[in-house]
Design a protein around this motif. Structure first.
Motif, PDB file in Angstrom:
ATOM      1  N   GLN A   5       0.864  -1.175   0.000  1.00 53.55           N
ATOM      2  CA  GLN A   5       0.000   0.000   0.000  1.00 53.55           C
ATOM      3  C   GLN A   5       0.900   1.225   0.000  1.00 53.55           C
ATOM      4  OE1 GLN A   5      -2.568  -0.364   3.446  1.00 53.55           O
ATOM      5  NE2 GLN A   5      -3.913  -1.848   2.444  1.00 53.55           N
ATOM      6  N   ILE A   6       1.109   1.796  -1.176  1.00 54.88           N
ATOM      7  CA  ILE A   6       2.028   2.928  -1.285  1.00 54.88           C
ATOM      8  C   ILE A   6       1.438   4.160  -0.607  1.00 54.88           C
ATOM      9  CG2 ILE A   6       3.089   2.055  -3.398  1.00 54.88           C
ATOM     10  CD1 ILE A   6       1.388   4.095  -4.941  1.00 54.88           C
ATOM     11  N   ASP A   7       2.343   4.999  -0.081  1.00 50.27           N
ATOM     12  CA  ASP A   7       1.862   6.202   0.605  1.00 50.27           C
ATOM     13  C   ASP A   7       1.472   7.305  -0.378  1.00 50.27           C
ATOM     14  OD1 ASP A   7       4.305   7.136  -0.295  1.00 50.27           O
ATOM     15  OD2 ASP A   7       5.103   7.625   1.675  1.00 50.27           O
ATOM     16  N   GLY A   8       1.916   7.217  -1.644  1.00 51.80           N
ATOM     17  CA  GLY A   8       1.564   8.220  -2.639  1.00 51.80           C
ATOM     18  C   GLY A   8       2.317   9.523  -2.509  1.00 51.80           C
ATOM     19  N   LYS A   9       3.167   9.636  -1.522  1.00 49.56           N
ATOM     20  CA  LYS A   9       3.963  10.856  -1.313  1.00 49.56           C
ATOM     21  C   LYS A   9       5.437  10.552  -1.565  1.00 49.56           C
ATOM     22  CE  LYS A   9       0.729  12.579   2.178  1.00 49.56           C
ATOM     23  NZ  LYS A   9       0.561  12.977   3.600  1.00 49.56           N
ATOM     24  N   GLU A  10       6.031   9.783  -0.654  1.00 52.14           N
ATOM     25  CA  GLU A  10       7.431   9.397  -0.839  1.00 52.14           C
ATOM     26  C   GLU A  10       7.561   8.389  -1.978  1.00 52.14           C
ATOM     27  OE1 GLU A  10      10.215  10.144   1.139  1.00 52.14           O
ATOM     28  OE2 GLU A  10       9.236  11.427   2.607  1.00 52.14           O
ATOM     29  N   VAL A  11       6.626   7.465  -2.054  1.00 53.30           N
ATOM     30  CA  VAL A  11       6.671   6.385  -3.048  1.00 53.30           C
ATOM     31  C   VAL A  11       5.413   6.462  -3.909  1.00 53.30           C
ATOM     32  CG1 VAL A  11       6.718   3.882  -3.377  1.00 53.30           C
ATOM     33  CG2 VAL A  11       8.037   4.922  -1.527  1.00 53.30           C
ATOM     34  N   THR A  12       5.626   6.457  -5.235  1.00 49.84           N
ATOM     35  CA  THR A  12       4.497   6.570  -6.159  1.00 49.84           C
ATOM     36  C   THR A  12       4.141   5.242  -6.819  1.00 49.84           C
ATOM     37  OG1 THR A  12       6.018   7.233  -7.937  1.00 49.84           O
ATOM     38  CG2 THR A  12       4.996   8.983  -6.627  1.00 49.84           C
ATOM     39  N   ASP A  13       4.980   4.225  -6.678  1.00 54.68           N
ATOM     40  CA  ASP A  13       4.673   2.895  -7.204  1.00 54.68           C
ATOM     41  C   ASP A  13       5.632   1.915  -6.538  1.00 54.68           C
ATOM     42  OD1 ASP A  13       3.375   0.958  -8.749  1.00 54.68           O
ATOM     43  OD2 ASP A  13       4.901   1.066 -10.323  1.00 54.68           O
ATOM     44  N   ALA A  14       5.233   0.669  -6.404  1.00 52.79           N
ATOM     45  CA  ALA A  14       6.092  -0.349  -5.790  1.00 52.79           C
ATOM     46  C   ALA A  14       5.635  -1.714  -6.255  1.00 52.79           C
ATOM     47  CB  ALA A  14       6.053  -0.258  -4.267  1.00 52.79           C
ATOM     48  N   GLY A  15       6.579  -2.673  -6.250  1.00 57.24           N
ATOM     49  CA  GLY A  15       6.234  -4.028  -6.639  1.00 57.24           C
ATOM     50  C   GLY A  15       7.369  -4.987  -6.356  1.00 57.24           C
ATOM     51  N   TRP A  16       7.064  -6.289  -6.497  1.00 56.58           N
ATOM     52  CA  TRP A  16       8.052  -7.339  -6.295  1.00 56.58           C
ATOM     53  C   TRP A  16       8.687  -7.697  -7.645  1.00 56.58           C
ATOM     54  CZ3 TRP A  16       9.377  -8.468  -1.475  1.00 56.58           C
ATOM     55  CH2 TRP A  16       8.447  -8.237  -0.447  1.00 56.58           C
ATOM     56  N   TYR A  17      10.021  -7.794  -7.662  1.00 62.72           N
ATOM     57  CA  TYR A  17      10.747  -8.077  -8.896  1.00 62.72           C
ATOM     58  C   TYR A  17      11.753  -9.194  -8.650  1.00 62.72           C
ATOM     59  CZ  TYR A  17       8.874  -3.590 -10.454  1.00 62.72           C
ATOM     60  OH  TYR A  17       8.031  -2.554 -10.789  1.00 62.72           O
ATOM     61  N   ASP A  18      11.965 -10.014  -9.682  1.00 64.13           N
ATOM     62  CA  ASP A  18      13.059 -10.982  -9.606  1.00 64.13           C
ATOM     63  C   ASP A  18      14.145 -10.574 -10.582  1.00 64.13           C
ATOM     64  OD1 ASP A  18      12.446 -11.943 -12.203  1.00 64.13           O
ATOM     65  OD2 ASP A  18      11.093 -13.458 -11.407  1.00 64.13           O
ATOM     66  N   ALA A  19      15.230 -11.337 -10.610  1.00 66.45           N
ATOM     67  CA  ALA A  19      16.400 -10.945 -11.394  1.00 66.45           C
ATOM     68  C   ALA A  19      16.121 -10.885 -12.890  1.00 66.45           C
ATOM     69  CB  ALA A  19      17.558 -11.904 -11.113  1.00 66.45           C
ATOM     70  N   SER A  20      15.041 -11.511 -13.349  1.00 66.78           N
ATOM     71  CA  SER A  20      14.751 -11.559 -14.782  1.00 66.78           C
ATOM     72  C   SER A  20      13.902 -10.390 -15.262  1.00 66.78           C
ATOM     73  CB  SER A  20      14.044 -12.871 -15.131  1.00 66.78           C
ATOM     74  OG  SER A  20      12.742 -12.908 -14.549  1.00 66.78           O
ATOM     75  N   ASN A  21      13.308  -9.620 -14.360  1.00 64.03           N
ATOM     76  CA  ASN A  21      12.411  -8.542 -14.802  1.00 64.03           C
ATOM     77  C   ASN A  21      12.665  -7.245 -14.054  1.00 64.03           C
ATOM     78  OD1 ASN A  21      11.333  -9.185 -12.278  1.00 64.03           O
ATOM     79  ND2 ASN A  21       9.210  -8.839 -12.929  1.00 64.03           N
ATOM     80  N   MET A  22      13.943  -6.927 -13.862  1.00 63.74           N
ATOM     81  CA  MET A  22      14.286  -5.715 -13.136  1.00 63.74           C
ATOM     82  C   MET A  22      13.851  -4.464 -13.906  1.00 63.74           C
ATOM     83  SD  MET A  22      15.777  -5.817 -10.169  1.00 63.74           S
ATOM     84  CE  MET A  22      15.979  -7.244  -9.110  1.00 63.74           C
ATOM     85  N   PRO A  23      13.273  -3.469 -13.209  1.00 58.39           N
ATOM     86  CA  PRO A  23      12.995  -2.172 -13.847  1.00 58.39           C
ATOM     87  C   PRO A  23      14.280  -1.361 -13.926  1.00 58.39           C
ATOM     88  CG  PRO A  23      12.389  -2.080 -11.548  1.00 58.39           C
ATOM     89  CD  PRO A  23      12.868  -3.491 -11.794  1.00 58.39           C
ATOM     90  N   GLU A  24      14.169  -0.122 -14.323  1.00 52.85           N
ATOM     91  CA  GLU A  24      15.333   0.776 -14.280  1.00 52.85           C
ATOM     92  C   GLU A  24      15.739   0.977 -12.826  1.00 52.85           C
ATOM     93  OE1 GLU A  24      16.643   5.362 -15.394  1.00 52.85           O
ATOM     94  OE2 GLU A  24      14.718   4.565 -16.088  1.00 52.85           O
ATOM     95  N   ILE A  25      17.032   0.767 -12.533  1.00 54.69           N
ATOM     96  CA  ILE A  25      17.529   0.849 -11.164  1.00 54.69           C
ATOM     97  C   ILE A  25      18.636   1.892 -11.075  1.00 54.69           C
ATOM     98  CG2 ILE A  25      16.864  -1.503 -10.561  1.00 54.69           C
ATOM     99  CD1 ILE A  25      19.692  -2.417 -11.153  1.00 54.69           C
ATOM    100  N   PRO A  26      19.044   2.289  -9.859  1.00 57.19           N
ATOM    101  CA  PRO A  26      20.044   3.351  -9.704  1.00 57.19           C
ATOM    102  C   PRO A  26      21.363   3.000 -10.373  1.00 57.19           C
ATOM    103  CG  PRO A  26      18.960   2.915  -7.620  1.00 57.19           C
ATOM    104  CD  PRO A  26      18.532   1.825  -8.554  1.00 57.19           C
ATOM    105  N   PRO A  27      22.161   4.011 -10.740  1.00 56.51           N
ATOM    106  CA  PRO A  27      23.457   3.772 -11.374  1.00 56.51           C
ATOM    107  C   PRO A  27      24.492   3.257 -10.380  1.00 56.51           C
ATOM    108  CG  PRO A  27      23.141   6.107 -10.999  1.00 56.51           C
ATOM    109  CD  PRO A  27      21.852   5.442 -10.618  1.00 56.51           C
ATOM    110  N   LYS A  28      25.619   2.861 -10.912  1.00 60.51           N
ATOM    111  CA  LYS A  28      26.715   2.395 -10.082  1.00 60.51           C
ATOM    112  C   LYS A  28      27.170   3.510  -9.141  1.00 60.51           C
ATOM    113  CE  LYS A  28      27.324  -1.711 -12.078  1.00 60.51           C
ATOM    114  NZ  LYS A  28      27.163  -2.998 -11.350  1.00 60.51           N
ATOM    115  N   LEU A  29      27.951   3.134  -8.150  1.00 60.88           N
ATOM    116  CA  LEU A  29      28.529   3.965  -7.088  1.00 60.88           C
ATOM    117  C   LEU A  29      27.576   4.158  -5.921  1.00 60.88           C
ATOM    118  CD1 LEU A  29      30.641   6.845  -8.707  1.00 60.88           C
ATOM    119  CD2 LEU A  29      31.406   4.668  -7.761  1.00 60.88           C
TER     120      LEU A  29
END
Length: 278
Positions: free
Chosen positions: A238-262
Motif C-alpha cells: 500500500q504505497i503512501d503516494g507521497k514518498e513512493v508513487t509505485d512499488a512491486g516485487w521483482y526478480d532478477a529476470s524482470n528488473m525495472p530501471e535501477i540506480p546507477p553504479k557507485l
C-alpha cells in the motif's frame, strides 16, 4: 565492504604538514560545486596547483589528509567564482559515474568539510567567532567553550526480499527509476526501528530478519547511508503516494530501471541479483 579501496590509498588527517609540499591535491569548492580539470570533454582530477596560483580568491582552506602520499586540501572560493582556463565547476551529483570512484568519495568528504567550516565560523549560542581545535576536526568557542564537530544525518536504506523477489519502489522525482527503501533516523530511534517504520510507512509492509549490509557517505549535504537487508514478514503493498508513487516485487529476470553504479542502493540490488539468479 563498500568502498574499502579508498582507504588503501587515502589517509585522513587533521593537522597539515609543517612545510608546504611542492605537490598537493586541491579540491576547490565554490558554493556546492567542485573545480575540475577538463580536456576534450574528459573530466580529470582536481588540480595539483594551489588555487592562489590559479588566480582564484579563496576564503578558507582545510587539510584533508593524503592520497597516494600526496597532501590533500579543500579550498573554498567566493560564490560564483570564474573557473581558470581549462577548468570548470561541477555539481558533485553531476560527476556521479564520470570520475574515479576514490575521487568521488574524497570530493564528497571535501564538500562536507567545507560546508561545516563555512557555517561554523561563529558560535551558534553566543555568536562569538570560533577557533579551530588542534588535532581534531572541530571548532571551539573561546567565550562559552562550546565545541562544533561536523554533523552527519544518519539514514537507513533497506532491501526487502521475499524468496527470489525484491521489493522496489519508485520515489517522487526519480522518473521511472526504482530502488530500495530509505529514510532518515528520527531522534530516540534505533536504526532497526527506523527501518521498520520507513518500510511500513511507505509501502505498508512489515519485515523480519534484519541484517546489516554496509554503509556509504552521502554528501547531499551531510548524510550517512546505512544499508540493511530484511525479509518480508506480512502485509500487502500500500504505497503512501507521497514518498513512493509505485512499488512491486521483482526478480532478477524482470528488473525495472535501477540506480546507477557507485550508490549503495545499486550495490544492494546487485547483491540480491547475484544471490538470486534466474
Amino acid at each position: 565492504m563498500f568502498h574499502e579501496s579508498l582507504y588503501k590509498r587515502y589517509q585522513p588527517s587533521f593537522d597539515p604538514p609543517f612545510s608546504s609540499p611542492p605537490r598537493s591535491y586541491w579540491l576547490v569548492v565554490s558554493s556546492s560545486r567542485l573545480l575540475m580539470d577538463i580536456s576534450e570533454a574528459i573530466i580529470g582530477f582536481p588540480s595539483l596547483k594551489d588555487p592562489a596560483g590559479m588566480g582564484l580568491p579563496f576564503l578558507r582552506t582545510q587539510y584533508l589528509g593524503t592520497l597516494n602520499n600526496l597532501p590533500c586540501f579543500s579550498a573554498e572560493t567566493i560564490p560564483n567564482a570564474s573557473p581558470p582556463p581549462g577548468t570548470a565547476f561541477y555539481e558533485l551529483r553531476n560527476l556521479w559515474g564520470s570520475v574515479d570512484e576514490d575521487l568521488y568519495l574524497l570530493a564528497g568528504r571535501a564538500l562536507q568539510i567545507v560546508t561545516w567550516d563555512r557555517i561554523n565560523q561563529f558560535c551558534g549560542a553566543c555568536s562569538h567567532p570560533t577557533l579551530p581545535v588542534p588535532g581534531e576536526r572541530a571548532k571551539s568557542c573561546p567565550r562559552c567553550n562550546l565545541l562544533f564537530y561536523p554533523r552527519l544525518s544518519p539514514a537507513v536504506i533497506t532491501a526487502v526480499t521475499y524468496g527470489n523477489k525484491i521489493l522496489l519502489g519508485r520515489r517522487g522525482g526519480l522518473r521511472n527509476m526504482y530502488t530500495v527503501f530509505a529514510g532518515f533516523v528520527e531522534p530516540g530511534e534505533t536504526l532497526e526501528e527506523c527501518l521498520r517504520r520507513e518500510v511500513y510507512e511507505e509501502v505498508g509492509v512489515s519485515v523480519k530478519n534484519i541484517n546489516y549490509y554496509g554503509s556509504q557517505p552521502w554528501p547531499y549535504p551531510n548524510s550517512l547511508m546505512i544499508g540493511f537487508t530484511a525479509e518480508y514478514a506480512s502485509g500487502n503493498i500500500q504505497i503512501d503516494g507521497k514518498e513512493v508513487t509505485d512499488a512491486g516485487w521483482y526478480d532478477a529476470s524482470n528488473m525495472p530501471e535501477i540506480p546507477p553504479k557507485l550508490s549503495i542502493a545499486r550495490e544492494i540490488i546487485d547483491w540480491f541479483i547475484s544471490h538470486h539468479p534466474v
